[in-house]
Design a protein around this motif. Structure first.
Motif, PDB file in Angstrom:
ATOM      1  N   ASN A  47      -5.584   3.724   1.572  1.00  8.16           N
ATOM      2  CA  ASN A  47      -6.584   3.507   0.524  1.00  8.16           C
ATOM      3  C   ASN A  47      -7.610   4.634   0.478  1.00  8.16           C
ATOM      4  OD1 ASN A  47      -5.433   1.001  -0.117  1.00  8.16           O
ATOM      5  ND2 ASN A  47      -6.655  -0.027   1.427  1.00  8.16           N
ATOM      6  N   ILE A  48      -7.811   5.289   1.607  1.00  5.68           N
ATOM      7  CA  ILE A  48      -8.817   6.346   1.715  1.00  5.68           C
ATOM      8  C   ILE A  48      -8.235   7.702   1.337  1.00  5.68           C
ATOM      9  CG2 ILE A  48     -10.310   7.565   3.356  1.00  5.68           C
ATOM     10  CD1 ILE A  48     -10.493   4.862   4.889  1.00  5.68           C
ATOM     11  N   THR A  49      -6.983   7.924   1.637  1.00  6.24           N
ATOM     12  CA  THR A  49      -6.353   9.223   1.401  1.00  6.24           C
ATOM     13  C   THR A  49      -4.985   9.052   0.727  1.00  6.24           C
ATOM     14  OG1 THR A  49      -5.734  11.289   2.489  1.00  6.24           O
ATOM     15  CG2 THR A  49      -5.537   9.294   3.813  1.00  6.24           C
ATOM     16  N   PRO A  50      -4.958   8.433  -0.473  1.00  8.54           N
ATOM     17  CA  PRO A  50      -3.679   8.067  -1.108  1.00  8.54           C
ATOM     18  C   PRO A  50      -2.821   9.254  -1.540  1.00  8.54           C
ATOM     19  CG  PRO A  50      -5.501   7.698  -2.620  1.00  8.54           C
ATOM     20  CD  PRO A  50      -6.106   8.055  -1.285  1.00  8.54           C
ATOM     21  N   ASP A  51      -3.402  10.432  -1.723  1.00  9.11           N
ATOM     22  CA  ASP A  51      -2.582  11.587  -2.093  1.00  9.11           C
ATOM     23  C   ASP A  51      -1.804  12.137  -0.898  1.00  9.11           C
ATOM     24  OD1 ASP A  51      -5.127  12.416  -1.063  1.00  9.11           O
ATOM     25  OD2 ASP A  51      -4.732  14.447  -1.788  1.00  9.11           O
ATOM     26  N   LYS A  52      -2.217  11.767   0.307  1.00 13.95           N
ATOM     27  CA  LYS A  52      -1.537  12.236   1.518  1.00 13.95           C
ATOM     28  C   LYS A  52      -0.706  11.120   2.157  1.00 13.95           C
ATOM     29  CE  LYS A  52      -5.101  15.640   2.546  1.00 13.95           C
ATOM     30  NZ  LYS A  52      -5.915  15.348   1.369  1.00 13.95           N
ATOM     31  N   ILE A  53      -1.326   9.966   2.368  1.00 13.04           N
ATOM     32  CA  ILE A  53      -0.639   8.845   3.005  1.00 13.04           C
ATOM     33  C   ILE A  53      -0.525   7.721   1.984  1.00 13.04           C
ATOM     34  CG2 ILE A  53      -0.705   7.137   4.845  1.00 13.04           C
ATOM     35  CD1 ILE A  53      -2.234   9.159   6.531  1.00 13.04           C
TER      36      ILE A  53
ATOM     37  N   SER B  36       5.543   2.736  10.752  1.00  8.97           N
ATOM     38  CA  SER B  36       6.105   3.778   9.885  1.00  8.97           C
ATOM     39  C   SER B  36       5.043   4.216   8.898  1.00  8.97           C
ATOM     40  CB  SER B  36       7.315   3.268   9.099  1.00  8.97           C
ATOM     41  OG  SER B  36       8.427   3.163   9.937  1.00  8.97           O
ATOM     42  N   TRP B  37       4.942   5.516   8.732  1.00  6.19           N
ATOM     43  CA  TRP B  37       4.010   6.124   7.782  1.00  6.19           C
ATOM     44  C   TRP B  37       4.817   6.774   6.669  1.00  6.19           C
ATOM     45  CZ3 TRP B  37      -1.203   5.658   8.381  1.00  6.19           C
ATOM     46  CH2 TRP B  37      -1.664   5.242   9.628  1.00  6.19           C
ATOM     47  N   TYR B  38       4.413   6.552   5.425  1.00  3.11           N
ATOM     48  CA  TYR B  38       5.012   7.185   4.260  1.00  3.11           C
ATOM     49  C   TYR B  38       3.952   8.105   3.697  1.00  3.11           C
ATOM     50  CZ  TYR B  38       8.374   3.529   5.036  1.00  3.11           C
ATOM     51  OH  TYR B  38       9.302   2.704   5.632  1.00  3.11           O
ATOM     52  N   TYR B  39       4.269   9.393   3.614  1.00  4.78           N
ATOM     53  CA  TYR B  39       3.249  10.392   3.307  1.00  4.78           C
ATOM     54  C   TYR B  39       3.860  11.568   2.555  1.00  4.78           C
ATOM     55  CZ  TYR B  39       5.318  12.734   7.358  1.00  4.78           C
ATOM     56  OH  TYR B  39       6.190  13.337   8.213  1.00  4.78           O
ATOM     57  N   THR B  40       2.992  12.426   2.049  1.00  4.63           N
ATOM     58  CA  THR B  40       3.434  13.649   1.372  1.00  4.63           C
ATOM     59  C   THR B  40       2.790  14.844   2.041  1.00  4.63           C
ATOM     60  OG1 THR B  40       3.702  12.501  -0.743  1.00  4.63           O
ATOM     61  CG2 THR B  40       3.458  14.892  -0.831  1.00  4.63           C
ATOM     62  N   VAL B  41       3.634  15.805   2.408  1.00  2.00           N
ATOM     63  CA  VAL B  41       3.167  17.087   2.943  1.00  2.00           C
ATOM     64  C   VAL B  41       3.673  18.153   1.995  1.00  2.00           C
ATOM     65  CG1 VAL B  41       3.308  18.745   4.821  1.00  2.00           C
ATOM     66  CG2 VAL B  41       3.143  16.321   5.335  1.00  2.00           C
ATOM     67  N   GLY B  42       2.756  18.988   1.471  1.00  2.00           N
ATOM     68  CA  GLY B  42       3.149  19.919   0.423  1.00  2.00           C
ATOM     69  C   GLY B  42       3.560  19.088  -0.777  1.00  2.00           C
ATOM     70  N   ASN B  43       4.753  19.289  -1.248  1.00  2.00           N
ATOM     71  CA  ASN B  43       5.273  18.463  -2.345  1.00  2.00           C
ATOM     72  C   ASN B  43       6.397  17.551  -1.888  1.00  2.00           C
ATOM     73  OD1 ASN B  43       3.573  19.510  -4.348  1.00  2.00           O
ATOM     74  ND2 ASN B  43       4.856  21.336  -4.520  1.00  2.00           N
ATOM     75  N   LYS B  44       6.565  17.417  -0.577  1.00  2.00           N
ATOM     76  CA  LYS B  44       7.683  16.646  -0.032  1.00  2.00           C
ATOM     77  C   LYS B  44       7.218  15.275   0.457  1.00  2.00           C
ATOM     78  CE  LYS B  44      11.292  16.700   3.440  1.00  2.00           C
ATOM     79  NZ  LYS B  44      11.788  17.298   4.666  1.00  2.00           N
ATOM     80  N   LYS B  45       7.878  14.228  -0.050  1.00  2.00           N
ATOM     81  CA  LYS B  45       7.616  12.876   0.439  1.00  2.00           C
ATOM     82  C   LYS B  45       8.385  12.685   1.748  1.00  2.00           C
ATOM     83  CE  LYS B  45       6.455  10.653  -3.851  1.00  2.00           C
ATOM     84  NZ  LYS B  45       5.104  10.249  -3.630  1.00  2.00           N
ATOM     85  N   CYS B  46       7.684  12.156   2.743  1.00  2.00           N
ATOM     86  CA  CYS B  46       8.250  12.047   4.084  1.00  2.00           C
ATOM     87  C   CYS B  46       7.983  10.665   4.673  1.00  2.00           C
ATOM     88  CB  CYS B  46       7.610  13.091   5.007  1.00  2.00           C
ATOM     89  SG  CYS B  46       7.774  14.789   4.454  1.00  2.00           S
TER      90      CYS B  46
ATOM     91  N   GLY C 186      -6.786  17.568   6.813  1.00  2.00           N
ATOM     92  CA  GLY C 186      -7.041  17.014   5.486  1.00  2.00           C
ATOM     93  C   GLY C 186      -7.350  15.525   5.524  1.00  2.00           C
ATOM     94  N   ILE C 187      -6.626  14.778   6.356  1.00  2.00           N
ATOM     95  CA  ILE C 187      -6.885  13.346   6.505  1.00  2.00           C
ATOM     96  C   ILE C 187      -8.289  13.129   7.065  1.00  2.00           C
ATOM     97  CG2 ILE C 187      -6.241  11.282   7.824  1.00  2.00           C
ATOM     98  CD1 ILE C 187      -3.336  12.323   7.676  1.00  2.00           C
ATOM     99  N   THR C 188      -8.639  13.914   8.057  1.00  2.00           N
ATOM    100  CA  THR C 188      -9.964  13.797   8.673  1.00  2.00           C
ATOM    101  C   THR C 188     -11.060  14.024   7.648  1.00  2.00           C
ATOM    102  OG1 THR C 188      -9.042  14.587  10.772  1.00  2.00           O
ATOM    103  CG2 THR C 188     -11.448  14.657  10.539  1.00  2.00           C
TER     104      THR C 188
ATOM    105  N   ARG D 201     -15.287  12.101   3.864  1.00  2.00           N
ATOM    106  CA  ARG D 201     -15.828  11.971   2.495  1.00  2.00           C
ATOM    107  C   ARG D 201     -15.957  10.504   2.090  1.00  2.00           C
ATOM    108  NH1 ARG D 201     -13.177  16.729   1.604  1.00  2.00           N
ATOM    109  NH2 ARG D 201     -11.184  15.744   1.167  1.00  2.00           N
ATOM    110  N   HIS D 202     -14.932   9.742   2.392  1.00  2.00           N
ATOM    111  CA  HIS D 202     -14.940   8.318   2.056  1.00  2.00           C
ATOM    112  C   HIS D 202     -16.095   7.596   2.762  1.00  2.00           C
ATOM    113  CE1 HIS D 202     -13.397   4.317   1.121  1.00  2.00           C
ATOM    114  NE2 HIS D 202     -13.631   4.009   2.388  1.00  2.00           N
ATOM    115  N   HIS D 203     -16.236   7.871   4.031  1.00  2.00           N
ATOM    116  CA  HIS D 203     -17.265   7.186   4.809  1.00  2.00           C
ATOM    117  C   HIS D 203     -18.679   7.581   4.361  1.00  2.00           C
ATOM    118  CE1 HIS D 203     -18.955   4.944   8.096  1.00  2.00           C
ATOM    119  NE2 HIS D 203     -19.688   5.978   8.409  1.00  2.00           N
ATOM    120  N   ILE D 204     -18.878   8.848   4.078  1.00  2.00           N
ATOM    121  CA  ILE D 204     -20.199   9.325   3.659  1.00  2.00           C
ATOM    122  C   ILE D 204     -20.549   8.763   2.282  1.00  2.00           C
ATOM    123  CG2 ILE D 204     -21.495  11.384   2.927  1.00  2.00           C
ATOM    124  CD1 ILE D 204     -20.114  12.848   5.275  1.00  2.00           C
TER     125      ILE D 204
END
Length: 151
Positions: free
Chosen positions: A33-39, A57-67, A139-141, A146-149
């Motif tokens: 919910n905090i970093t939806p473009d990455k995770i 299990s984590w579903y995420y995107t690195v670069g343009n690849k879904k992993c 990037g997640i960090t 940003r979300h917390h602040i």
């Protein structure tokens, strides 16, 4: 014979690191919910969130690849604010024989540091180092900060 190594990075954050440690260890299901473009999502397969030996299990995107990465929680050290995960399945194991990611929240006076570590063994000597994953973790960090602040 493979190449083994460890990459580490420290990221200064502008909020109490306990929130970060809680998200990474006890409440990882909130991270998408905090970093939806990455995770995109995380699923608990075995055990209990925030507990040793749980499998996520984590579903995420690195670069343009879904992993996808399936991990087991190997270390939870509440006192030292440290969590360690071993990747047991997924895209990352196409390039690495083994990969362990750890997160250590370190208070340093007025500053809090999130230290990410990636211990790895490459499948091929000429294969990549896990720098893309370390950049992803940075990037997640920053997204969590940003979300917390802004909350």
């Amino acid at each position: 014979m493979g190449i083994r190594g460890k990459l580490e990075v420290e990221v200064e954050i502008k909020f109490d690191g306990d929130v970060f440690r809680q998200l990474s260890g006890q409440d990882p299901e909130l991270v998408p919910n905090i970093t939806p473009d990455k995770i995109h999502t995380c699923d608990l397969h075995e055990g209990e969130l925030g507990k040793l030996d749980s499998v996520i299990s984590w579903y995420y995107t690195v670069g343009n690849k879904k992993c996808v990465a399936k991990e087991i929680v190997e270390v939870i050290d509440e006192e030292n604010k440290f969590v360690g995960f071993k990747i047991i399945e997924g895209d990352l194991l196409e390039e690495f024989k083994s990969l362990t990611i750890s997160i250590h929240v370190i208070p340093r006076g007025e500053i809090t540091v999130v230290k990410w570590s990636a211990e790895f063994e490459k499948i091929a000597d000429d294969g990549p180092y896990p720098t893309q994953i370390i950049d992803f973790c940075i990037g997640i960090t920053k997204d969590i900060e940003r979300h917390h602040i802004n909350a």
